[in-house]
Design an enzyme around this catalytic site. Structure first.
Site, PDB file in Angstrom:
ATOM      1  CG  ASP A 169      -1.741   1.210   1.395  1.00 29.60           C
ATOM      2  OD1 ASP A 169      -2.361   1.629   0.405  1.00 29.60           O
ATOM      3  OD2 ASP A 169      -1.768   1.768   2.511  1.00 29.60           O
ATOM      4  CG  ASP A 179      -1.798   7.443   0.455  1.00 33.27           C
ATOM      5  OD1 ASP A 179      -0.775   7.611  -0.230  1.00 33.27           O
ATOM      6  OD2 ASP A 179      -2.929   7.810   0.105  1.00 33.27           O
TER       7      ASP A 179
END
Length: 266
Positions: free
Chosen positions: A11, A13
């Protein structure tokens, strides 16, 4: 294609970088004439709340709706130029050193590294290039005649992340049971469940409970570091970062020359 190798899915963020990648570009978008001052302030507030609280499903849905409404009518090329010209300045200081370490370790082990993010491809793609990863999975927006329509072609969020990962694994020959995934959010549970080696990074409360219930390792990333100072040119990410610095400098010089020409012609 029979699975013959593994991959590491990250991922973006709060896993690779310490802030929302899309909201981080609110100022250059304002400077490029895409955002109003009010929208910049709203984005700054949203980024602050994202940083201190994380974001659950409802918050992310509200953010998605707000962002798609906001970009409707934007010039696609202006967005790409704004990202390219400010990428290194904005994203470089936000990258977690622990994430860079893991990216390097997976690459050294012969695994492809893939960023999987709900942010738009115009933002995630250049960040992936800067970090020297192999592939990115990102949200794609519909554009017609060079401008965004406000419609979403593919939303790389929740279960859709796992769907895209399985599709990429089929195309590239990844054995997902031997692959790794890293995320901070409960909304990425399908992404983590899709691989044999899931890791919770700076997890929100719900993901922490899920990780504890399933015996998933929990990692803490806490050291944002300037990528230029962190990486050596012998690494793939280091070479990519050097290219990003050069591209950013060329973009700044080009803008300065254009500005001077306009001033002389005024």
């Amino acid at each position: 294609m029979k699975p013959t190798r593994s991959a590491a899915f990250f991922d973006l963020d709060k896993t690779i970088i310490a802030r929302s990648s899309t909201l981080a570009f609110s100022r250059p978008f304002y400077q490029g004439g895409l955002l109003s001052r009010r929208a910049v302030l709203r984005s700054a507030y949203a980024n602050f709340m994202f940083a201190i609280n994380g974001a659950d499903h409802d918050q992310l849905e509200k953010m998605r709706t707000y962002m798609t409404q906001m970009v409707t009518g934007w010039d696609v090329e202006v967005v790409r130029q704004s990202v390219a010209e400010t990428l290194h300045t904005i994203i470089d200081p936000l990258v977690f050193e622990e994430a860079v370490d893991l990216i390097e370790q997976h690459q050294a082990a012969g695994r492809d590294v893939v960023i999987v993010s709900a942010s738009g491809s115009e933002v995630v793609g250049p960040i992936g290039e800067m970090l020297g990863v192999d592939h990115v999975i990102a949200t794609t927006l519909v554009a017609q005649r060079g401008r965004y329509t406000g419609e979403v072609d593919f939303y790389a969020y929740g279960p859709n992340k796992a769907v895209a990962m399985r599709q990429l694994a089929s195309e590239r020959g990844y054995d997902l049971a031997a692959s790794y995934a890293y995320s901070d959010s409960e909304t990425d549970a399908p992404m983590l469940e899709a691989v044999g080696h899931p890791f919770a990074v700076n997890p929100d409360k719900t993901l922490r409970r899920l990780a504890e219930d399933n015996g998933w390792p929990i990692l803490t990333f806490a050291r944002p570091v300037a990528l230029r100072g962190r990486l050596g040119l012998h690494t793939r990410a280091g070479k990519a970062a050097a290219v990003a610095v050069a591209a950013s400098a060329v973009g700044a010089i080009t803008l300065a020359l254009i500005s001077r020409r306009k001033q002389r012609g005024a």
